[in-house]
Design an enzyme around this catalytic site. Structure first.
Site, mmCIF file in Angstrom:
data_model
loop_
_atom_site.group_PDB
_atom_site.id
_atom_site.type_symbol
_atom_site.label_atom_id
_atom_site.label_comp_id
_atom_site.label_asym_id
_atom_site.label_seq_id
_atom_site.Cartn_x
_atom_site.Cartn_y
_atom_site.Cartn_z
ATOM 1 C CD GLU A 43 13.660 -0.532 -6.662
ATOM 2 O OE1 GLU A 43 13.880 -1.030 -7.781
ATOM 3 O OE2 GLU A 43 12.647 -0.778 -5.998
ATOM 4 C CG HIS B 157 15.526 -5.488 -8.192
ATOM 5 N ND1 HIS B 157 15.137 -6.806 -8.183
ATOM 6 C CD2 HIS B 157 14.622 -4.834 -7.400
ATOM 7 C CE1 HIS B 157 14.053 -6.943 -7.442
ATOM 8 N NE2 HIS B 157 13.727 -5.769 -6.946
#
Length: 506
Positions: A331, A334
């Site tokens: 995450e 990203h």
């Protein structure tokens, strides 16, 4: 003083520390990347890191959760200590690195103890240059610092653009129908006689588009992949703030406090991942804020502004902190790779190009109903041929970079693929239908696990070059495989017994 000189001065001060009671290895060469020039060799002392003590037999593979399949794979008597009992060892390691963080054995999910060993944090200044995630690229790009309109304005104009294309195409269709046959023939003959001029005009527009596309390509500073960037993540500040406020309002009553043990564990993991990857572009410039939400969804997300949201359903689904660290690394990747800005840039360009085809659909189709059907088909083709495959590409890239982020934090990256195998098995046990990958925005669990298995050897090299403690045996992938085989055999026995009973009755 330049940034490179500041970094060199920091390393000198780091090397001048008096390491009392610690055993440090010989000096090693480290490379320091600087914006002012190429990588500069520096020398620093690295200590011989000692692996944390694991006082249990690592026989379990799944977390104890509400899922039946998880209950099978866990043994409550097997618990891994997250802290070393020898305080002198901790003090020596902290003295050697100044940034090591140790986890204590704390409750993770309600009524259970988080299992696993999170190794001490390693500063990126001693990260080898050949495995540095931040690479100097010489591909010529044109950074878009000034854009005509910010993304949120384009988002508001998007319905108006479609409406304009529909109205224009419909007017062209009505104009053509109302045109007398002789004028139609004259217009057709005019087009034939000037076809080369029309071809030259269309070619000129095509060349302009190609130049626009290639002048807005940039090479990712982490992976080196060429990508289209019309916007920056700073341009999404308004949309990101709106999304953040919406999430905070939605989960206001479900937020865990900072005193909650689950919040504290996730906070320590996030801090370790961030501190050990300070050399990664964008990591140090962003303020990372954690929010843990009491929700059963197995999910986590990071907004472009560094707001991290983790659901407790994910905390129950992971086996140990190594799996959780790999997911959070994904995450974080990203956000670091600016995937939100990249997806927005590609979507904006596709929408602009498809306005032409949308206008042609409404101009060519003889009835509005057929035009609506054609517009729906166009939107689905765009979704399944461009948007979803591109989203899967970004997910694969985040998996790769996230694995490297976790490896630099001395996480057991072998556990990354096991998590997706667990989810795949869980869905099979629940009887959930396996949808084809092409209809999803994410790769399938099975393909994701296989790809991570191919990336793990390189991540283990990065981990080794960071002088992380040696990983303990057995491999968590082997444990999962053995547990799965045992589960399959245990399910076959009742079926055999039922078959024998039926034969006896007959």
């Amino acid at each position: 003083m330049s940034l490179g000189e500041l970094v060199k001065e920091e390393i000198r001060s780091f090397c001048s520390l008096q390491i009392a009671g610690g055993k440090c290895r010989d000096n090693c060469t480290c490379s320091v990347a600087s914006r002012d020039g190429p990588e500069m060799p520096s020398y620093c002392s690295e200590m011989k890191h000692q692996q944390l003590n694991i006082s249990s037999k690592r026989k379990d593979c799944f977390r104890a959760t509400g899922y039946d399949v998880h209950r099978y794979f866990v043994n409550d008597n097997h618990k891994l200590l997250l802290s070393h009992q020898n305080r002198d060892v901790q003090r020596n390691m902290q003295c050697c690195t100044r940034s090591h963080v140790f986890l204590s054995s704390v409750p993770f999910a309600r009524g259970s103890t988080l299992q696993g060993t999170l190794y001490p944090l390693f500063t990126p200044r001693c990260f080898p240059a050949e495995y540095s995630l931040q690479k100097t690229r010489h591909f010529r790009t044109s950074p878009v610092l000034n854009i005509l309109l910010p993304p949120h304005v384009w988002l508001l104009l998007k319905p108006a653009q479609k409406l304009f294309a529909i109205v224009l195409g419909r007017r062209i269709r009505k104009w053509w129908k109302a045109l007398p046959s002789n004028k139609r023939a004259l217009f057709t003959e005019y087009l034939r006689s000037n076809k080369w001029k029309l071809f030259a005009g269309l070619s000129g527009l095509g060349i302009i588009f190609i130049l626009f596309y290639f002048t807005h390509l940039e090479e990712s500073p982490v992976t080196g992949r060429s990508r289209l960037l019309l916007f920056r993540k700073e341009h999404y500040d308004v949309l990101t703030q709106l999304e953040y406020e919406g999430l905070m309002e939605e989960f206001a009553e479900n937020m865990l406090t900072e005193n909650d043990p689950r919040y504290q564990v996730v906070k320590i993991i996030i801090d370790q991942l961030i501190k050990s990857n300070r050399d990664l572009p964008g990591i140090s410039k962003m303020e990372w804020i954690l929010h843990v939400v009491e929700k059963s969804d197995i999910n986590a997300s990071v907004l472009p502004n560094g707001q991290v949201f983790v659901f407790t359903g994910l905390l129950k689904a992971v086996t140990d902190i190594h799996q959780l660290s790999c997911i959070l690394g994904h995450e974080i990747a990203h956000a670091v790779l600016e995937h939100t800005a990249e997806k927005g840039s590609v979507a904006h360009l596709l929408d602009f190009l498809l306005l032409i085809s949308l206008m042609m659909i409404w101009a060519i189709c003889p009835m509005d109903s057929l035009a609506i059907l054609g517009q729906w088909i166009q939107s689905k083709l765009k979704e399944f041929m461009f948007e979803r495959p591109y989203s899967r590409t970004l997910e694969n890239e985040a998996d790769e970079v996230g694995l490297q982020i976790a490896a630099k934090a001395c996480v057991d990256v072998r556990a990354s693929s096991v998590f997706w195998q667990q989810l795949e098995l869980l869905e099979a046990v629940k009887g959930q239908p396996q949808l084809p990958e092409w209809v999803s925005t994410h790769p399938s669990h099975g393909k994701r696990a296989k790809r991570l298995d191919r990336l793990i050897p390189e991540a283990l090299k990065i981990r080794e070059m960071c002088n992380c403690p040696a990983l303990s045996d057995p491999d968590p992938r082997l444990i999962f495989r053995q547990r799965t085989q045992h589960l399959e055999k245990s399910e076959e026995k009742p079926k055999q017994n039922v078959a024998v009973d039926v034969q006896k009755r007959t």
